[in-house]
Design a protein around this motif. Sequence first.
Motif, PDB file in Angstrom:
ATOM      1  N   GLY A 171      22.040 -12.806 -27.596  1.00  0.00           N
ATOM      2  CA  GLY A 171      22.526 -12.691 -28.969  1.00  0.00           C
ATOM      3  C   GLY A 171      21.621 -13.259 -30.022  1.00  0.00           C
ATOM      4  N   TRP A 172      21.069 -14.426 -29.772  1.00  0.00           N
ATOM      5  CA  TRP A 172      20.269 -15.072 -30.817  1.00  0.00           C
ATOM      6  C   TRP A 172      19.011 -14.285 -31.130  1.00  0.00           C
ATOM      7  CZ3 TRP A 172      15.332 -16.761 -30.009  1.00  0.00           C
ATOM      8  CH2 TRP A 172      14.923 -16.885 -28.677  1.00  0.00           C
ATOM      9  N   TRP A 173      18.352 -13.685 -30.111  1.00  0.00           N
ATOM     10  CA  TRP A 173      17.114 -12.974 -30.432  1.00  0.00           C
ATOM     11  C   TRP A 173      17.394 -11.620 -31.058  1.00  0.00           C
ATOM     12  CZ3 TRP A 173      15.844  -8.434 -27.974  1.00  0.00           C
ATOM     13  CH2 TRP A 173      16.392  -8.189 -26.721  1.00  0.00           C
ATOM     14  N   LEU A 174      18.502 -10.965 -30.699  1.00  0.00           N
ATOM     15  CA  LEU A 174      18.865  -9.727 -31.386  1.00  0.00           C
ATOM     16  C   LEU A 174      19.264 -10.019 -32.833  1.00  0.00           C
ATOM     17  CD1 LEU A 174      20.811  -7.881 -28.575  1.00  0.00           C
ATOM     18  CD2 LEU A 174      18.738  -7.069 -29.707  1.00  0.00           C
ATOM     19  N   ALA A 175      19.982 -11.110 -33.045  1.00  0.00           N
ATOM     20  CA  ALA A 175      20.368 -11.496 -34.407  1.00  0.00           C
ATOM     21  C   ALA A 175      19.128 -11.818 -35.240  1.00  0.00           C
ATOM     22  CB  ALA A 175      21.317 -12.686 -34.371  1.00  0.00           C
TER      23      ALA A 175
ATOM     24  N   ALA B  87      18.140  -4.420 -24.056  1.00  0.00           N
ATOM     25  CA  ALA B  87      18.965  -5.559 -23.649  1.00  0.00           C
ATOM     26  C   ALA B  87      19.988  -5.104 -22.616  1.00  0.00           C
ATOM     27  CB  ALA B  87      19.662  -6.171 -24.859  1.00  0.00           C
ATOM     28  N   SER B  88      20.581  -3.942 -22.827  1.00  0.00           N
ATOM     29  CA  SER B  88      21.569  -3.409 -21.889  1.00  0.00           C
ATOM     30  C   SER B  88      20.939  -3.124 -20.527  1.00  0.00           C
ATOM     31  CB  SER B  88      22.185  -2.134 -22.464  1.00  0.00           C
ATOM     32  OG  SER B  88      23.151  -1.604 -21.601  1.00  0.00           O
TER      33      SER B  88
ATOM     34  N   PHE C 201      22.064  -7.113 -41.738  1.00  0.00           N
ATOM     35  CA  PHE C 201      22.770  -8.399 -41.758  1.00  0.00           C
ATOM     36  C   PHE C 201      24.108  -8.288 -41.036  1.00  0.00           C
ATOM     37  CE2 PHE C 201      20.232  -9.184 -45.840  1.00  0.00           C
ATOM     38  CZ  PHE C 201      19.204  -9.797 -45.133  1.00  0.00           C
ATOM     39  N   LYS C 202      24.764  -7.136 -41.173  1.00  0.00           N
ATOM     40  CA  LYS C 202      26.008  -6.893 -40.447  1.00  0.00           C
ATOM     41  C   LYS C 202      25.742  -6.914 -38.939  1.00  0.00           C
ATOM     42  CE  LYS C 202      27.628  -2.686 -40.394  1.00  0.00           C
ATOM     43  NZ  LYS C 202      28.245  -1.409 -40.805  1.00  0.00           N
ATOM     44  N   PHE C 203      24.656  -6.292 -38.517  1.00  0.00           N
ATOM     45  CA  PHE C 203      24.310  -6.277 -37.091  1.00  0.00           C
ATOM     46  C   PHE C 203      23.892  -7.656 -36.594  1.00  0.00           C
ATOM     47  CE2 PHE C 203      23.155  -1.639 -37.814  1.00  0.00           C
ATOM     48  CZ  PHE C 203      24.381  -1.203 -37.357  1.00  0.00           C
ATOM     49  N   ALA C 204      23.262  -8.439 -37.457  1.00  0.00           N
ATOM     50  CA  ALA C 204      22.871  -9.796 -37.056  1.00  0.00           C
ATOM     51  C   ALA C 204      24.107 -10.623 -36.722  1.00  0.00           C
ATOM     52  CB  ALA C 204      22.057 -10.466 -38.166  1.00  0.00           C
TER      53      ALA C 204
ATOM     54  N   GLY D 133      15.793   0.029 -33.679  1.00  0.00           N
ATOM     55  CA  GLY D 133      16.842  -0.983 -33.565  1.00  0.00           C
ATOM     56  C   GLY D 133      17.756  -0.713 -32.381  1.00  0.00           C
ATOM     57  N   ALA D 134      18.147   0.541 -32.212  1.00  0.00           N
ATOM     58  CA  ALA D 134      18.983   0.916 -31.070  1.00  0.00           C
ATOM     59  C   ALA D 134      18.224   0.701 -29.768  1.00  0.00           C
ATOM     60  CB  ALA D 134      19.425   2.368 -31.196  1.00  0.00           C
TER      61      ALA D 134
END
Length: 140
Positions: free
Chosen positions: A87-91, A25-26, A115-118, A18-19
């Motif tokens: 944002g949308w694809w990471l969510a 992305a960064s 879900f918190k990360f989304a 996940g990280a």
Amino acid sequence: MISLLMNILWVVLFGFTGALAWFMASILMVVSIIGIPWARAAFNMGLFVLWPFGQMAVDRRVLTGREDLGTSPLGFLGNVVWFLFAGWWLALYHVFAGVFWFVTIIGIPFAIQHFKFAVLALAPIGKAIVPVETMGMPRY
């Protein structure tokens, strides 16, 4: 102690991958040159995704009591651009992972983190990662 155990399980089961998504992305943002202002937020969220238990994301305005660039209208605009490009694809990634963990029953605490990360993936600019004790909450 429970936070440490949950963080270790998190890193072994999911946290690293996940990280890695946030770090990728960064890196893509830095490479694009135009995305450099968003790269720091993505990197900070990647560190949060790597070790989430016992920490929380809060609006910097709430934390410091004053507005800064990330919590200003420019920060809002930055979050809109972030949402459109990353944002949308990471969510979506975190929602799918959360559903997977939720179905396993034993993985419900991990699903809650996803879900918190989304939600956080939709607008990370203007957020600070702090220990839960900073906001007056007990650490479990």
